[in-house]
Structure formats: C-alpha cells, structure tokens
Design an enzyme around this catalytic site. Structure first.
Site, PDB file in Angstrom:
ATOM      1  N   HIS A 283       0.823  -1.208   0.000  1.00 38.40           N
ATOM      2  CA  HIS A 283       0.000   0.000   0.000  1.00 38.40           C
ATOM      3  C   HIS A 283       0.859   1.262   0.000  1.00 38.40           C
ATOM      4  O   HIS A 283       0.687   2.149  -0.847  1.00 38.40           O
ATOM      5  CB  HIS A 283      -0.916  -0.006   1.235  1.00 38.40           C
ATOM      6  CG  HIS A 283      -1.721   1.247   1.399  1.00 38.40           C
ATOM      7  ND1 HIS A 283      -3.033   1.340   0.993  1.00 38.40           N
ATOM      8  CD2 HIS A 283      -1.401   2.473   1.917  1.00 38.40           C
ATOM      9  CE1 HIS A 283      -3.480   2.562   1.240  1.00 38.40           C
ATOM     10  NE2 HIS A 283      -2.512   3.271   1.810  1.00 38.40           N
ATOM     11  N   GLU A 284       1.786   1.343   0.941  1.00 31.52           N
ATOM     12  CA  GLU A 284       2.605   2.548   1.030  1.00 31.52           C
ATOM     13  C   GLU A 284       3.481   2.722  -0.211  1.00 31.52           C
ATOM     14  O   GLU A 284       3.758   3.845  -0.627  1.00 31.52           O
ATOM     15  CB  GLU A 284       3.462   2.525   2.296  1.00 31.52           C
ATOM     16  CG  GLU A 284       2.659   2.598   3.586  1.00 31.52           C
ATOM     17  CD  GLU A 284       1.744   3.808   3.645  1.00 31.52           C
ATOM     18  OE1 GLU A 284       2.088   4.863   3.078  1.00 31.52           O
ATOM     19  OE2 GLU A 284       0.661   3.702   4.261  1.00 31.52           O
TER      20      GLU A 284
ATOM     21  N   HIS B 117       1.780   4.729  -2.803  1.00 35.44           N
ATOM     22  CA  HIS B 117       2.005   6.167  -2.661  1.00 35.44           C
ATOM     23  C   HIS B 117       3.369   6.561  -3.236  1.00 35.44           C
ATOM     24  O   HIS B 117       3.508   7.588  -3.900  1.00 35.44           O
ATOM     25  CB  HIS B 117       1.977   6.561  -1.179  1.00 35.44           C
ATOM     26  CG  HIS B 117       0.619   6.569  -0.558  1.00 35.44           C
ATOM     27  ND1 HIS B 117      -0.437   7.275  -1.070  1.00 35.44           N
ATOM     28  CD2 HIS B 117       0.159   5.946   0.570  1.00 35.44           C
ATOM     29  CE1 HIS B 117      -1.507   7.110  -0.296  1.00 35.44           C
ATOM     30  NE2 HIS B 117      -1.168   6.296   0.704  1.00 35.44           N
TER      31      HIS B 117
ATOM     32  N   HIS C  27       3.259   6.820  -6.898  1.00 32.09           N
ATOM     33  CA  HIS C  27       2.556   8.045  -7.303  1.00 32.09           C
ATOM     34  C   HIS C  27       3.534   9.221  -7.328  1.00 32.09           C
ATOM     35  O   HIS C  27       3.455  10.091  -8.213  1.00 32.09           O
ATOM     36  CB  HIS C  27       1.415   8.308  -6.319  1.00 32.09           C
ATOM     37  CG  HIS C  27       0.302   9.127  -6.871  1.00 32.09           C
ATOM     38  ND1 HIS C  27      -0.822   9.458  -6.146  1.00 32.09           N
ATOM     39  CD2 HIS C  27       0.111   9.715  -8.083  1.00 32.09           C
ATOM     40  CE1 HIS C  27      -1.639  10.188  -6.879  1.00 32.09           C
ATOM     41  NE2 HIS C  27      -1.093  10.369  -8.067  1.00 32.09           N
TER      42      HIS C  27
END
Length: 686
Positions: free
Chosen positions: A465-466, A469, A472
């Site tokens: 999940h991290e 980021h 991104h």
C-alpha cells in the site's frame, strides 16, 4: 554558521538527496527563519513588479518561491514524524505557528491576491496544466480568506496559528502516551501463542527500555492491536486492548482531550468566518466528493450491510467461545483467527516464515513495479539516510534513465509516530528541473540482530500500500511542483496506493516472494488459494470499525461554532464529554457495535487531529470505490503486464494534480466509477 547550513543551497548529491551527514539539529531554526525571509522577499518582488500581472510574472513566479523553506520543511517534518526527540518537538512547537503565520502572510496579502485575481479575470490562453495552476491558485487564495474584511482576516490568522500549535501538541502528546502505554510483561508464559520471533522482538523492545528480563508489547496507532490475534492469555489481551483505547484519555500530562476540544471549536469558527456552516462543509467543498451529503449518501449504502455482517461474525465467534464468557473487543481477533483457520485452514502465524521482509520487498514489491512499469531498484549504500535504518534505493526506468530515489524506513522505534505513511524530500517538477525523492515509513517490530524480519500478511499488504504512494510520487511527470505526485485532492490520494495492494495477492507476484525464509520452499498453491478465499472473512469487522471512525470524524466536524461551544463549556469534564459524544455519534450513525470499537477513537485519532484528514477520513473507502473498479479493469485486461502498467502510469499516476482527478480516472477507465466491485469485495453486495 549560516554559511555552513546545508539547507541554504541545493544539495549536490544525486537527485538532490538532503546531505544528512552534514545536517544537525542546530541548522533547523536558522534555516526556517532564512527560508521564510527569502520567500517574503520573493513575494514582495512579485507584488512590486511594475508590469501588468501575467501568468508568468505572477503565477509561475509564485511557484518558484520558497525553495529554502521547502528543503528544510521536508527534512524537518519527516524527522518530527520518524525520529523525534525533545529538541525536535521543542523546535516544532516553536516553528509550527510561525509557518502558519507565514502562509497567512502570503495568502492574505491583498496586493498579491489582486495580481492573482487580475490574471484569473483576464482568462489568458493557456495550456491545460497551466490553466489548472491558475485556477488552483485563485481558489486557494479565496479559500484561505483573501476576500475577507481586514478584521476577519486578523481573526483568521489567530485561529490558523493556534490550530498549527495545537496539532503539534496533539502529535507530541499522543506519541508520549503511546510509548507510556506499552504493556510490560514479566512472565514469558503469558506470551503463549506468540511466535518465537515475536517473543524475541518483545524482549528486544524491553532491553531498549532498560527492562532486561521483561517483555514489552508496543502499541500501533489503530485501536485493534495485531498481537491480540495470537495471545492465549485473556487477561493480557484485555490489558493490551484497554491500553490501546485509553491513549490520550488517561489522567496524566499526555491527555489530549482539551487539545481536541479546542481544535474542534477553532475549526468550526474558521469555517463560519469563511462562509460555511461547519468545518466538514469547508473541507469537502474542495474534494471529489463535493459535499458532506455526498459522503453520507455513500457511507449510508455501506453501513447497514457492514453492521449486519459484523453481528453475524460476532455470532460465529460466540459460538466458537461457547458459554464460558461473553465476547469482548479483546477477544475478537483471537477467535476470529480461529474461526478463519477452521473455515479456510489458514494459520496466520504459520504464514509468517513465508513473508520475510527482504524477499517481500525485492521479489514482491519491486518485482511487481518492474513488471508493470519497467522500474529497477538498486540499493545505494553510499548514500546516507536520515536514520541508520533508513535505506536508500536508486530507481531507474526501463531505458536506464534515472527516475529518482526511494527511501525505506521499515522498523518501529519510540521516536517514530505510529502507523505507516509516505513523505517526499524532493518533488518532481519540470519547472524546477527536479526528480523525486520519496520515503516510506512503516512500524514493523525489529527482531534481534541477525534474526530475519518476518511479516504478518497485514504488514505485507501495508508494504504494498505505502509503495503505491511512493509510485505516485516517483512516476510523477508534471511541470509545476504544486501538482507533483500525491498533491491531489484528499479523497483521491489513497486510490493509487490501494490499487497497488492488489499485487500482494496476484498469483505471479505472490509465488515470487512467498517462500520459506529457511528452506526457500514456496507457499503451497492450495494455501495460496485458501488465503485469497479467506480475505472475505472479517470484512464485517473491518468495514464497521472503519465506518465508525469515518462517521465519528464527520460528527466532530459537522458541529457549528455554537454546537462546539455548548458541547465544551469551561469545565473539567472534557474527557467524559468526548466519551459521551462518541457514544451518541456512533449510535446515531448506526455503527455502535459493542465488540467493534472505531478504528480510531477521538483522543488518538492522529489522522484527524494531527494530520491532514480532518473531515476526510472517509477518503479511504471513497478511494476504494475507484480502486475496486480499477482492480476489475486490470483483471479483465490481463493483469500484470507492461501494457496495463504503462496505461495506468500515462493516464493517471504521472498526472498528479495537474488535471481534474475524476477526469483522469475516466481517461484511465473509459467511464465513471461504479460501486458494485467494492460491494462485492467487502461482502456487501447482497
């Protein structure tokens, strides 16, 4: 001293990585003061320009201001979260109100606003990203109060300055109380059920606190603590649960109740000044949701089925317990794991040897990014991070060109706040000719020296999940720094990270990293299949605890100024009033399930009172609508392929905030999002 301050000029290290070997705590205060002074001078120069306002001499000029302040802020606030100490907290307490005042001095500058408005009203012919930059600056000035009367602006400055200080106070008090609330165990037999490496990690945590011979079970940020799924000692489970949900509400100097009450009142007052009925209306005006009503409409679709599923799960757990005692919150994870194991034959503890950190990172997280986007990762041991545990990786593209740097800081420590998050030291920008330097912080228990780091499957998911980021930020391809990477609307920012979670269980990726750390044996396919099937179990609990926190956040921030004042009169019962407000709010929202506490209760709700998620915690599930629909798209189009990854990268990841976020989604998906994939994923479709 100032000439030696490393923040006062761009770093000469690769990708402008901050020169951590040369940075000392004494550099922060003078760098902040110099950075603010420089930006004030740059703003004065824009305002004093005798030429008529244009996009270049006003809007682009604004984008170029504040480079020194940007450098020191990125490093300092990462340290304040990841490696705080008394000096850092003292500096943060001093500097946060000054930064709030500095930002107000920019956005409440009447002459500067007049130039921005003049360019906006002139409606110049601009490319799409430049037009969005102009529109965003104009909107930011208006939302910051630039159109208010001078007396109103003065009160607004006072509110912003105090709120900044209060958020810092909340963060520091919560960190202190979380450390103080760690549970000390003197008898190893009480740790029955924990794996040997988890016991060793608890002993290591005790040694770090000068408690040799004891065991320390540290707390993570959410209410539910991972060790509760394994510990057989019921009284110890209760101790841990109570310690978790009492954080910030204890009768000590770390109590956050008064801080919360003041934050709520000031946010309501600020919203009223800016023409809104409450803080939630102010926040959600500038979101993809658009209004509190839209958020409630979506949450109302999920709540009844989620709560019904939670009650059904509770009944199954009570059946597993029998008549011996009544199910309590500290029993839920323990018996849920056993019901899940009986139903799907998945033993969470037995899986951990297959999820060794280095293998998950290199053969899972990095492997998926390589297959999708052509990225490669090489650890740069010659580059120094901000902490000995912070590891630096250079990221290169498929053509061998440099993309940026990724820093991984995976282990928990007393100086690090709870949870997991992504930060950025350098934002990608064509205007400034910068490439990204991004950080992922997790809170994994560190094993004794020489021992492997074995993860739970939840920790594996968090790692993916991290890193979503991080991608991104790394794959950003915008001109203006204001739009770089994760600089998107709050209820869109979790979308790419949630999408990246899908690769943790994608068959090809899972098979590549899920191998026994000692034998190299792959996780058996039938276990993989059962693991995937088992993910639907417990969605009633997970969805209900999340919705409870989201609705609690909205309840606090839908209070008007008058409501906030009447709720917290000047007396000494603030903690009790918060407890009663919570109970009433959860009851009204239909999410008051006795055995399922909110994911965060008010006094330790750091996302809302120390972070940027006020009136925005709903964002995770709002983004998950987009995420679940995107997972369906990848599945329908062949999954883990460069063609699919390049399409996601080109239409969405690279865009940052440079275009309307929902339009970017439509360009990726070919249509508006649909909620049905989310309902199916969470077992709510019926």
């Amino acid at each position: 001293m100032s000439s030696e301050n490393p923040f006062l000029s761009p770093s000469d290290l690769p990708y402008q990585l901050p020169p951590f070997e040369r940075i000392d705590e004494s550099h922060y205060r003078p760098a902040f003061e110099r950075g603010m002074a420089e930006q004030r001078a740059e703003i004065d120069e824009i305002v004093a320009n005798p030429d008529a306002p244009t996009f270049e001499n006003t809007i682009v000029a604004l984008e170029r201001t504040g480079e020194t302040l940007r450098r020191v802020s990125a490093v300092f606030f990462n340290q304040a979260s990841a490696d705080a100490n008394d000096t850092i907290q003292e500096i943060q307490g001093e500097i946060a109100p000054k930064l709030a005042a500095h930002e107000d001095a920019i956005y409440l500058n009447a002459e500067l606003y007049a130039r921005v408005k003049a360019v906006y009203d002139a409606d110049p012919d601009l490319d799409p990203e430049s037009r969005r930059l102009l529109e965003r600056y104009h909107l930011d000035f208006v939302r910051a109060g630039a159109a208010l009367r001078p007396q109103q602006q003065e009160r607004l400055r006072e509110i912003n300055e105090e709120l900044s200080a209060l958020s810092t106070t909340f963060q520091n008090k919560l960190l202190a109380d979380t450390n103080a609330s760690a549970v000390v165990v003197d008898d190893e037999s009480q740790l029955a059920g924990l794996s040997p490496d988890a016991v060793a990690a608890a002993a290591e945590a005790a040694r770090e606190r000068d408690l040799p011979g004891s065991y320390v079970l540290t707390l993570i940020l959410p209410s539910n603590q991972p060790v509760l799924s394994s510990l057989t000692d019921r009284p110890l489970r209760e101790r841990i649960h109570v310690a978790s949900i009492q954080r910030g509400a204890n009768a000590n100097e770390h109590n956050t109740a008064e801080t919360v009450a003041r934050i709520v009142a000031l946010r309501a007052e600020r919203a009223a000044l800016l023409g809104h009925p409450h803080h939630a209306a102010y926040v959600l005006e500038d979101s993809t949701a658009g209004s509190p009503a839209a958020v409630h409409e979506m949450l109302d679709k999920l709540t009844p089925a989620a709560v019904a599923n939670a009650h059904a799960e509770a009944a199954a757990l009570q059946e597993s317990i029998g008549d011996e005692f009544q199910l309590e919150p500290w029993d839920w994870s323990f018996y849920s794991e056993r019901v899940k194991q009986a139903k799907y034959q998945v033993d969470a503890a037995a899986l951990r040897p297959y999820f060794e950190l280095e293998r998950v990172l290199h053969d899972g997280v990095f492997y998926a990014a390589n297959r999708l986007y052509g990225l490669s990762f090489a650890e740069r041991t010659d580059l120094v991070g901000y902490h000995p545990e912070a590891r630096v990786f250079e990221v290169t593209d498929a053509d061998g060109s440099g993309v940026g740097l990724f820093i991984g800081d995976f282990y928990t420590r007393d100086s690090k706040r709870g949870g997991a998050w992504m930060n950025s030291f350098v934002d990608q920008s064509a205007l400034l000719d910068t490439k990204p330097v991004v950080i992922n912080n997790l809170n994994i228990s560190r094993p004794p020296a020489g021992e492997p780091t074995l993860l739970t499957f939840d920790e594996v998911t968090t790692l993916f999940h991290e890193f979503g980021h991080a991608l991104h930020g790394l794959l950003s391809d915008v001109r203006y720094p204001k739009f770089s990477g994760t600089s998107v609307q709050r209820d869109f920012v979790e979308f790419p990270s949630q999408v990246n979670e899908m690769w943790a269980v994608w068959p090809e990726v899972l098979a590549n990293y899920a191998r026994h750390y000692q034998t190299g044996e792959p996780l058996a396919q039938e276990v993989v299949d059962r693991l995937r099937e088992s993910q639907i179990w417990g969605e009633g609990f997970k969805t209900t605890e999340y919705l409870a926190a989201s609705l609690l956040d909205l309840a606090w921030h839908e209070l008007s100024t008058e409501d906030a004042r009447s709720l917290f009169p000047d007396d000494a019962e603030t903690t009790q009033r918060i407890t009663r407000f919570e109970a009433d709010a959860l009851e009204r929202a239909g999410v008051a399930v006795a055995a399922v506490p909110p994911r965060y209760r008010t006094t330790y709700f750091a996302h809302v009172f120390a972070g940027g998620y006020s009136a925005g915690y709903y964002s995770y599930i709002w983004s998950e609508v987009l995420d679940a629909d995107t997972v369906d798209w990848f599945t329908e189009n062949g999954g883990l392929t460069r063609e699919n990854g390049d399409h996601f990268r080109r239409t969405l990841l690279s865009r940052g905030g440079s275009m309307d976020e929902m339009q970017a989604f439509r360009e990726f998906r070919g249509r508006d999002p649909q909620i049905e994939p989310l309902l199916t994923r969470r077992g709510l479709a019926s």
